[in-house]
Design a protein around this motif. Structure first.
Motif, short mmCIF file in Angstrom:
data_model
loop_
_atom_site.label_atom_id
_atom_site.label_comp_id
_atom_site.label_asym_id
_atom_site.label_seq_id
_atom_site.Cartn_x
_atom_site.Cartn_y
_atom_site.Cartn_z
N TRP A 92 0.84 -1.20 0.00
CA TRP A 92 0.00 0.00 0.00
C TRP A 92 0.88 1.25 0.00
CZ3 TRP A 92 -4.47 -1.87 -1.15
CH2 TRP A 92 -4.85 -3.12 -0.66
N PRO A 93 1.47 1.61 -1.15
CA PRO A 93 2.35 2.78 -1.18
C PRO A 93 1.56 4.09 -1.18
CG PRO A 93 2.11 1.88 -3.37
CD PRO A 93 1.37 0.95 -2.44
N THR A 94 2.24 5.15 -0.78
CA THR A 94 1.67 6.49 -0.89
C THR A 94 2.00 7.03 -2.28
OG1 THR A 94 3.65 7.62 -0.11
CG2 THR A 94 2.06 6.90 1.57
N GLU A 95 1.43 8.15 -2.62
CA GLU A 95 1.69 8.77 -3.91
C GLU A 95 3.16 9.17 -4.05
OE1 GLU A 95 -0.83 9.36 -1.92
OE2 GLU A 95 -2.55 8.79 -3.14
N ARG A 96 3.85 9.39 -2.93
CA ARG A 96 5.26 9.77 -2.97
C ARG A 96 6.20 8.57 -2.85
NH1 ARG A 96 5.27 15.18 0.80
NH2 ARG A 96 3.84 16.35 -0.52
N GLY A 97 5.64 7.38 -2.85
CA GLY A 97 6.46 6.18 -2.83
C GLY A 97 6.76 5.63 -1.46
N GLY A 98 6.23 6.25 -0.42
CA GLY A 98 6.42 5.73 0.93
C GLY A 98 5.39 4.67 1.26
N ARG A 99 5.29 4.38 2.51
CA ARG A 99 4.34 3.38 3.00
C ARG A 99 3.24 4.12 3.76
NH1 ARG A 99 5.23 -2.00 4.07
NH2 ARG A 99 7.44 -1.75 3.68
N ILE A 100 1.99 3.71 3.57
CA ILE A 100 0.91 4.37 4.30
C ILE A 100 1.09 4.14 5.80
CG2 ILE A 100 -0.78 4.25 2.44
CD1 ILE A 100 -2.05 1.98 4.29
N SER A 101 0.51 5.00 6.59
CA SER A 101 0.64 4.90 8.04
C SER A 101 -0.67 4.43 8.66
CB SER A 101 1.00 6.27 8.63
OG SER A 101 -0.09 7.17 8.46
N THR A 102 -0.59 4.01 9.89
CA THR A 102 -1.82 3.61 10.61
C THR A 102 -2.71 4.84 10.80
OG1 THR A 102 -0.69 3.84 12.73
CG2 THR A 102 -0.77 1.64 11.76
N ASP A 103 -2.11 6.02 10.95
CA ASP A 103 -2.92 7.24 11.05
C ASP A 103 -3.72 7.48 9.78
OD1 ASP A 103 -2.09 7.78 13.63
OD2 ASP A 103 -0.53 9.19 13.02
N HIS A 104 -3.11 7.20 8.63
CA HIS A 104 -3.83 7.33 7.36
C HIS A 104 -5.04 6.40 7.35
CE1 HIS A 104 -4.59 7.62 3.03
NE2 HIS A 104 -4.73 6.31 3.07
N ILE A 105 -4.85 5.19 7.80
CA ILE A 105 -5.96 4.23 7.84
C ILE A 105 -7.07 4.76 8.74
CG2 ILE A 105 -6.64 1.89 8.49
CD1 ILE A 105 -3.77 1.01 7.70
N ASN A 106 -6.71 5.27 9.90
CA ASN A 106 -7.71 5.84 10.81
C ASN A 106 -8.48 6.98 10.15
OD1 ASN A 106 -7.01 4.16 12.92
ND2 ASN A 106 -5.66 5.66 13.89
N LEU A 107 -7.75 7.90 9.52
CA LEU A 107 -8.38 9.07 8.91
C LEU A 107 -9.29 8.69 7.76
CD1 LEU A 107 -5.34 11.52 8.95
CD2 LEU A 107 -7.41 11.66 10.37
N ARG A 108 -8.84 7.79 6.90
CA ARG A 108 -9.66 7.39 5.75
C ARG A 108 -10.89 6.63 6.19
NH1 ARG A 108 -10.00 10.56 2.80
NH2 ARG A 108 -10.76 9.19 1.19
N PHE A 109 -10.73 5.73 7.18
CA PHE A 109 -11.89 5.01 7.69
C PHE A 109 -12.90 5.99 8.25
CE2 PHE A 109 -14.49 2.82 10.75
CZ PHE A 109 -14.80 1.62 10.12
N ALA A 110 -12.42 6.96 9.05
CA ALA A 110 -13.32 7.94 9.67
C ALA A 110 -14.04 8.76 8.60
CB ALA A 110 -12.53 8.85 10.61
N ALA A 111 -13.35 9.12 7.54
CA ALA A 111 -13.99 9.90 6.48
C ALA A 111 -15.12 9.11 5.82
CB ALA A 111 -12.94 10.31 5.43
#
Length: 171
Positions: A92-111
């Motif tokens: 699950w890469p980010t647009e910049r080539g990094g790895r998504i974070s657990t915070d990202h998962i929290n934020l997207r789920f909440a949205a």
């Protein structure tokens, strides 16, 4: 948006925690000789399971039980993820080539939760609870479900379940 949908489907489809899903790599996907219908998506190797105090993260292999989940993951890996370019091994890469974070998962789920008007108490971990409950309701052996979840004790798995009245009536 498709990455988020695929990620949340993977969380539910294999009962993974946020960190377990975020840390997955392409090499963690493999076939299962006993379920060839899932192809390369018959098993997921979790290398970053919850650790016991003072111990490294626990590893486990989670077998695929839901065909739709394998199809969703295959679509992500084979059709969408290549558009991210050479981003390394992260599933699950980010647009910049990094790895998504657990915070990202929290934020997207909440949205998504808020957009659907679901209760604010729901978080990504509820997907894991639902996975365990649905496996039990679908008749999978309790020990198998415990191993899928990576629990050392059956009592821990029991805490995760919210068995519906239909299941209770059948039992």
């Amino acid at each position: 948006a498709f990455r988020d949908a695929g990620l949340l489907k993977t969380n539910y489809g294999w009962g993974l925690g946020r960190r377990e899903a975020a840390m997955l790599e392409l090499a963690d996907l493999s076939g299962n000789a006993h379920a060839p219908e899932f192809g390369r998506y018959g098993a997921v190797s979790v290398r970053y399971g919850k650790a016991m105090r003072g111990s490294p993260p626990r590893r486990r292999t989670v077998l695929t039980t839901m065909g739709w989940a394998a199809e969703a993951l295959a679509e992500w890996v084979e059709q969408i993820r290549p558009d991210y370019g050479p981003v390394g091994p992260a599933l699950w890469p980010t647009e910049r080539g990094g790895r998504i974070s657990t915070d990202h998962i929290n934020l997207r789920f909440a949205a998504y939760r808020d957009a659907l008007g679901l209760p604010a108490e729901l978080g990504p971990h509820c997907l894991r609870h639902s996975y365990i409950t649905h496996l039990l309701e679908d008749g999978f052996d309790h020990l198998f479900v415990q191993q899928q979840a990576g629990h050392s004790w059956g009592a821990t798995t029991a805490v995760y379940t919210t068995i519906g009245s239909d299941y209770k009536n059948r039992a």
